[in-house]
Write an enzyme that holds these catalytic residues in place. Structure first.
Site, PDB file in Angstrom:
ATOM      1  N   CYS A 186      -4.930 -18.252 -27.680  1.00  0.00           N
ATOM      2  CA  CYS A 186      -3.701 -17.944 -26.941  1.00  0.00           C
ATOM      3  C   CYS A 186      -3.003 -19.237 -26.479  1.00  0.00           C
ATOM      4  O   CYS A 186      -2.466 -19.954 -27.297  1.00  0.00           O
ATOM      5  CB  CYS A 186      -3.988 -16.998 -25.783  1.00  0.00           C
ATOM      6  SG  CYS A 186      -2.489 -16.232 -25.154  1.00  0.00           S
ATOM      7  N   HIS A 236      -6.548 -12.631 -28.473  1.00  0.00           N
ATOM      8  CA  HIS A 236      -7.788 -12.893 -27.724  1.00  0.00           C
ATOM      9  C   HIS A 236      -9.006 -12.288 -28.434  1.00  0.00           C
ATOM     10  O   HIS A 236      -9.235 -11.089 -28.339  1.00  0.00           O
ATOM     11  CB  HIS A 236      -7.695 -12.278 -26.323  1.00  0.00           C
ATOM     12  CG  HIS A 236      -6.784 -13.032 -25.423  1.00  0.00           C
ATOM     13  ND1 HIS A 236      -7.213 -14.053 -24.620  1.00  0.00           N
ATOM     14  CD2 HIS A 236      -5.446 -12.930 -25.219  1.00  0.00           C
ATOM     15  CE1 HIS A 236      -6.195 -14.542 -23.941  1.00  0.00           C
ATOM     16  NE2 HIS A 236      -5.105 -13.882 -24.295  1.00  0.00           N
ATOM     17  N   GLU A 267     -12.044 -12.613 -27.571  1.00  0.00           N
ATOM     18  CA  GLU A 267     -13.125 -12.356 -26.618  1.00  0.00           C
ATOM     19  C   GLU A 267     -13.062 -10.978 -25.972  1.00  0.00           C
ATOM     20  O   GLU A 267     -14.050 -10.507 -25.431  1.00  0.00           O
ATOM     21  CB  GLU A 267     -13.151 -13.448 -25.536  1.00  0.00           C
ATOM     22  CG  GLU A 267     -12.009 -13.430 -24.523  1.00  0.00           C
ATOM     23  CD  GLU A 267     -10.724 -14.103 -25.009  1.00  0.00           C
ATOM     24  OE1 GLU A 267     -10.546 -14.228 -26.234  1.00  0.00           O
ATOM     25  OE2 GLU A 267      -9.895 -14.483 -24.167  1.00  0.00           O
ATOM     26  N   GLY A 283     -32.050  -8.667  -3.595  1.00  0.00           N
ATOM     27  CA  GLY A 283     -31.109  -8.584  -4.713  1.00  0.00           C
ATOM     28  C   GLY A 283     -31.690  -9.168  -5.995  1.00  0.00           C
ATOM     29  O   GLY A 283     -32.783  -9.750  -5.994  1.00  0.00           O
ATOM     30  N   VAL A 284     -30.935  -9.012  -7.070  1.00  0.00           N
ATOM     31  CA  VAL A 284     -31.419  -9.413  -8.391  1.00  0.00           C
ATOM     32  C   VAL A 284     -31.590 -10.939  -8.484  1.00  0.00           C
ATOM     33  O   VAL A 284     -32.623 -11.438  -8.936  1.00  0.00           O
ATOM     34  CB  VAL A 284     -30.427  -8.961  -9.483  1.00  0.00           C
ATOM     35  CG1 VAL A 284     -30.924  -9.349 -10.856  1.00  0.00           C
ATOM     36  CG2 VAL A 284     -30.193  -7.467  -9.404  1.00  0.00           C
ATOM     37  N   ASP A 285     -30.574 -11.682  -8.020  1.00  0.00           N
ATOM     38  CA  ASP A 285     -30.581 -13.123  -8.249  1.00  0.00           C
ATOM     39  C   ASP A 285     -31.754 -13.823  -7.554  1.00  0.00           C
ATOM     40  O   ASP A 285     -32.496 -14.587  -8.175  1.00  0.00           O
ATOM     41  CB  ASP A 285     -29.258 -13.750  -7.791  1.00  0.00           C
ATOM     42  CG  ASP A 285     -28.058 -13.130  -8.490  1.00  0.00           C
ATOM     43  OD1 ASP A 285     -28.273 -12.480  -9.536  1.00  0.00           O
ATOM     44  OD2 ASP A 285     -26.927 -13.278  -8.008  1.00  0.00           O
TER      45      ASP A 285
END
Ligand code: XMP
Length: 546
Positions: A85, A173, A175, A229-231
């Protein structure tokens, strides 16, 4: 190790390019356009492991005086380059082509026709396929030495290449999900043109990270704050694999977690072999919140109390040299992005003062991973799916979901209502939604259950939602129960889909589900006589109400 570099000109979807490249098992890094991305800015040397460069889109026009600029001479001929783009227009604009304003801004689906059958970047793609366009300007003249490789009915110069410089440029694009063969096009560029092997996998990441952590941390003691949490959980397990019991995890009960959450999660952590200290400090947080009704004031009080409690506990760990954090890649990009730390999100760094106060060195084992990669890593490390697939939950917890001043009475009501909502989300089965971006990995993560009677693939509604919770409104309204008039609180239900929390849409939850949850809350939770469902998107609303 091999990597692709993505230069960000400020597009909304630059991170998506990064995720697509990673899905090809190729490591990539995103840098702001205005910074030479390598260690040696004077000599402009490109490290050997860098195999290609991608230029992102941008909200700017190349014709604007203040448009983002990069010296392509630093990279041209040294690396394969793909412009997307704005990136494609920038190459045209600076290499002897022309970019002009078009009468109509082109936004949406378009049909791309490939000009040359044997074009390597369009390998395995039909002659015509759908692509996604989003641009105001058009490339009206190709740059010197360029060959047209694809067009749409309205955009003649939809893709070109400059073969001798190994430059490719797409006006559309690749993506985004709406570009039907976008993933294949990126694969062709990354593997076919840049010749990446694609050996960056979850397993190789774990192996390399554990080795690095061992070397970096040696015999030092490390402290990490677990949040449930996950992190932070994945960071803990990874560190535990590297240094074992020298990792000291601290999990604080601030009294603002969900019903039974502290006990349940602490138990899970212990099962995972983590060296974890659970600190019960609910009373201190309630004390700190007394008399405060304004959201940022509550956040500050919670953040400050957390630091005090955490610090006091950490002092007990002798010889600690490091503080480990579950920072992930979007946070890293955000804090060095083209636009600067984003103004659209609230300060999420609730414990921002912690590292300075504690005088420890920082280690962030997940700093190069996107969220879905953190989840995948967690699964590969054997963390239970239940923990990995948990919705995001704000640091200040239910403290910002009891609107206004937090009292024990209101908090208890909210915990019960929240528990009913979340439990029902976990048991109610729904049809697998079409993968939000069409890429298989995300879909596989959901592990649907096949329902033989209907032939449908079902998942718990909880897993089809990005984040859900309940909010206690600080007003009371009139109701009637049996023969009695009631005057009680209202609970709002919130459920959203999102990719990153920056934007979100409310979930079209089935009426029958809402009816069941409303009934159950009003019948079982004393103090509530009304349930509402929040149908606002972000923007203009936010996910949390405070
Ligand atoms: P908003 O309400 O800004 O939320 O749309 C976006 C995402 O961020 C979470 N959030 C927070 N997380 N501390 C956190 O750790 C906070 O103060 C905070 N405020 C919002 C919110 O739950 C959502 O996932």
């Amino acid at each position: 190790m091999e990597r692709i570099i993505i230069l960000d000109f400020g597009s909304q979807v630059t991170q998506v390019i990064g995720r697509r490249v990673r899905e090809l098992d190729v490591y990539c890094e995103i840098y702001p356009f205005n910074k030479f991305p390598f260690a040696d800015p004077e000599a402009k040397t490109i490290p050997e492991d860098v195999k290609g460069l991608i230029l992102s889109g941008s909200p700017f026009s190349v014709r604007d005086a203040n448009s983002p600029k990069v010296d392509l001479g630093d990279f041209e001929g040294k690396l394969p380059i793909l412009g997307i783009c704005y990136g494609a227009q920038y190459i045209a604009h600076t290499q002897g082509g022309a970019v002009e304003a078009s009468n109509t801004r082109e936004y949406g689906r378009a049909e791309l026709t490939v000009a040359e059958e044997n074009e390597p970047v369009f390998k395995d793609i039909p002659k015509t396929s759908q692509v996604w366009m989003s641009h105001g300007d058009s490339i009206t003249k190709l740059p010197e030495g360029a060959v047209l490789i694809a067009s749409t009915p309205t955009v003649r110069n939809a893709a070109y290449k400059i073969a001798e410089k190994n430059i490719y440029a797409f006006q559309f694009h690749p993506e985004v999900f709406h570009t039907a063969y976008g993933g294949t096009m990126l694969r062709n560029f990354v593997k076919g043109v840049c010749l990446c092997k694609g050996d960056w996998t979850t397993e190789s990441f774990i192996e390399a990270t554990v080795k690095d952590l061992k070397a970096k941390l040696g015999d030092d003691e490390v402290i990490l704050g677990l949040s449930g949490g996950v992190d932070s959980s994945v960071a803990a397990v990874l560190l535990n694999k590297a240094i074992g019991q020298r990792l000291h995890c601290i999990f604080v009960d601030n009294g603002l977690l969900r019903k039974n959450e502290f006990e349940d999660v602490l138990e899970q952590y212990k099962d995972m072999g983590l060296n974890v200290i659970g600190v019960r400090a609910a009373d201190r947080f309630m004390e700190a919140l007394k008399g405060i009704s304004e959201p940022e004031g509550k956040r500050k009080a919670i953040g400050r109390t957390f630091i005090e409690v955490f610090d006091a506990e950490a002092q007990k760990i002798k010889n600690a040299k490091w503080l480990a954090q579950g920072t992930i890649y979007p946070d890293v990009i955000e804090s060095s992005s083209v636009k600067g730390p984003s103004a659209t999100i609230k300060s999420h760094h609730n414990v921002g003062g912690l590292p300075e106060k504690m005088n420890l060195k920082i280690v962030e084992p997940l700093h190069s991973l996107f969220k879905d990669e953190v989840r995948r890593t967690g699964r590969a490390l054997g963390i239970k799916r239940e923990l990995i697939s948990r919705h995001p939950f704000p640091g200040p917890g239910l403290g910002i979901r009891v609107l206004g001043e937090v009292t024990k009475e209101k908090l208890d009501i909210l915990k019960e209502a929240d528990h009913i909502f979340i439990s029902n989300l976990r048991t109610y089965m729904t049809e697998l939604p079409p993968a939000s971006n069409g890429f298989a990995a995300e879909e596989a993560d959901l592990s649907p259950v096949f329902a033989p009677s209907s032939g449908k693939r079902l998942i718990p509604l909880y897993d089809a939602i990005w984040q859900a919770g309940t909010i206690l409104l600080p007003v009371r309204s009139v109701g009637v129960m049996g023969d009695e008039r009631t005057y009680e609180y209202t609970i709002a239900l919130r459920a959203v889909v999102s990719n990153d929390g920056m934007t979100a849409d409310w979930v079209h939850i089935p009426y029958e589900f809402l009816a069941k949850v409303s009934n159950e809350i009003i019948n079982k939770v004393k103090g509530v006589n009304r349930v509402c469902y929040d149908i606002s998107s972000k923007p203009p609303a936010t996910i949390e109400w405070e």
